[in-house]
Write a protein that holds these residues in place. Structure first.
Motif, PDB file in Angstrom:
ATOM      1  N   SER A  42     -12.549   2.997  -7.073  1.00 47.68           N
ATOM      2  CA  SER A  42     -11.382   1.962  -6.997  1.00 47.68           C
ATOM      3  C   SER A  42     -11.691   1.286  -5.523  1.00 47.68           C
ATOM      4  O   SER A  42     -11.805   2.060  -4.421  1.00 47.68           O
ATOM      5  CB  SER A  42      -9.996   2.527  -7.073  1.00 47.68           C
ATOM      6  N   SER A  43     -11.501   0.077  -5.536  1.00 49.79           N
ATOM      7  CA  SER A  43     -11.627  -0.647  -4.170  1.00 49.79           C
ATOM      8  C   SER A  43     -10.549  -1.520  -3.859  1.00 49.79           C
ATOM      9  O   SER A  43      -9.809  -2.183  -4.980  1.00 49.79           O
ATOM     10  CB  SER A  43     -13.076  -1.469  -4.148  1.00 49.79           C
ATOM     11  N   PHE A  44      -9.982  -1.565  -2.709  1.00 50.22           N
ATOM     12  CA  PHE A  44      -8.963  -2.368  -2.185  1.00 50.22           C
ATOM     13  C   PHE A  44      -9.329  -3.170  -0.830  1.00 50.22           C
ATOM     14  O   PHE A  44     -10.096  -2.663   0.226  1.00 50.22           O
ATOM     15  CB  PHE A  44      -7.754  -1.387  -1.914  1.00 50.22           C
ATOM     16  N   LYS A  45      -8.634  -4.144  -0.636  1.00 43.90           N
ATOM     17  CA  LYS A  45      -8.769  -5.053   0.748  1.00 43.90           C
ATOM     18  C   LYS A  45      -7.940  -4.114   1.711  1.00 43.90           C
ATOM     19  O   LYS A  45      -6.757  -3.851   1.513  1.00 43.90           O
ATOM     20  CB  LYS A  45      -8.290  -6.356   0.476  1.00 43.90           C
ATOM     21  N   VAL A  46      -8.530  -3.881   2.786  1.00 43.77           N
ATOM     22  CA  VAL A  46      -7.736  -3.264   4.049  1.00 43.77           C
ATOM     23  C   VAL A  46      -6.783  -3.961   4.737  1.00 43.77           C
ATOM     24  O   VAL A  46      -5.975  -3.456   5.567  1.00 43.77           O
ATOM     25  CB  VAL A  46      -8.730  -2.505   4.926  1.00 43.77           C
TER      26      VAL A  46
END
Length: 238
Positions: A158-162
């Motif tokens: 899973s990937s997210f904008k920091v």
């Protein structure tokens, strides 16, 4: 406080119970009780002594039971709460300086009960996110990658904008298994914390704005409506 107030009362009660026995058994002292007991025989004297001992033992038992009950209630009330806990935001120092962090480097910390992850993007911008992946709560610090301004969870990809916490991809790896595990949990964004560099012209420690009541609020919601190991669902005893 209740136990302290109980001790003088218990002491007075025990003294009252001891006095009859003392007057009866003192050697060489002819009291009315002793005279009457001798006149009626040894059995009456023994019965009077046994009655005094029984009364004293009962007083001890009652005092001890009440003291234990009051002490137990006080400790439980201080440990658990189900009241509504309001947020209390404060800037907390991390003990790390921004200059010590390299681009894409991450550092896990616990600040006032909050699990956070400070780091830098590939461009060197400082950020702070929650260390627990919104999927199943695995630590992002255990192998997460920072690609540009995106952080990728090491377990299911899973990937997210920091910068905003916005979800980009949800449980994409490993094939088949990852997407299946993603179906059991609703998609969520990653928790973001505001951070800054303290000191003169940003030369000091990195500081993070956190809710210092977050742990207490979580525990209040956890105990509410659940039977704990001690009895009632509000954290008290029956």
């Amino acid at each position: 406080m209740a136990s302290r107030c109980l001790l003088p009362a218990a002491g007075a009660l025990m003294l009252m119970c001891f006095l009859p026995a003392a007057f009866v058994v003192l050697p060489g002292v002819q009291t009315p009780a002793l005279h009457d007991a001798k006149a009626q025989g040894g059995a009456s004297f023994a019965n009077l002594s046994m009655a005094s001992i029984a009364t004293t033992t009962a007083a001890f038992g009652v005092a001890a039971a009440v003291a234990r009950s009051r002490s137990r209630e006080g400790k439980t009330a201080a440990k658990y709460t189900t009241q509504t806990i309001l947020p209390s935001l404060a800037w907390i120092k991390t003990g790390a300086r921004a200059s010590e962090l390299q681009p894409t480097e991450l550092k896990a910390l616990t600040l006032a009960g909050n699990d956070v992850l400070i780091g830098k993007t590939e461009a060197g911008a400082l950020f702070c996110v929650g260390n627990l992946c919104p999927h199943i709560g695995t630590p992002m610090s255990e192998g997460a990658d920072v690609i540009g301004d995106v952080i990728v969870c090491p377990l299911h990809g899973s990937s997210f904008k920091v910068t905003t916490g916005e979800l980009i991809d949800w449980c994409v790896s490993p094939p088949i298994i990852g997407p299946l595990t993603g179906l059991i949990v609703d998609k969520k964004n990653l928790l973001i914390f505001e951070c800054r560099q303290g000191g003169f012209l940003g030369s000091g420690e990195v500081e993070v704005l956190v809710d210092t009541n977050a742990k207490k609020a979580y525990e209040a919601n956890y105990w509410k409506g659940l039977l704990d190991a001690q009895g009632k669902d509000d954290g008290t005893y029956y």
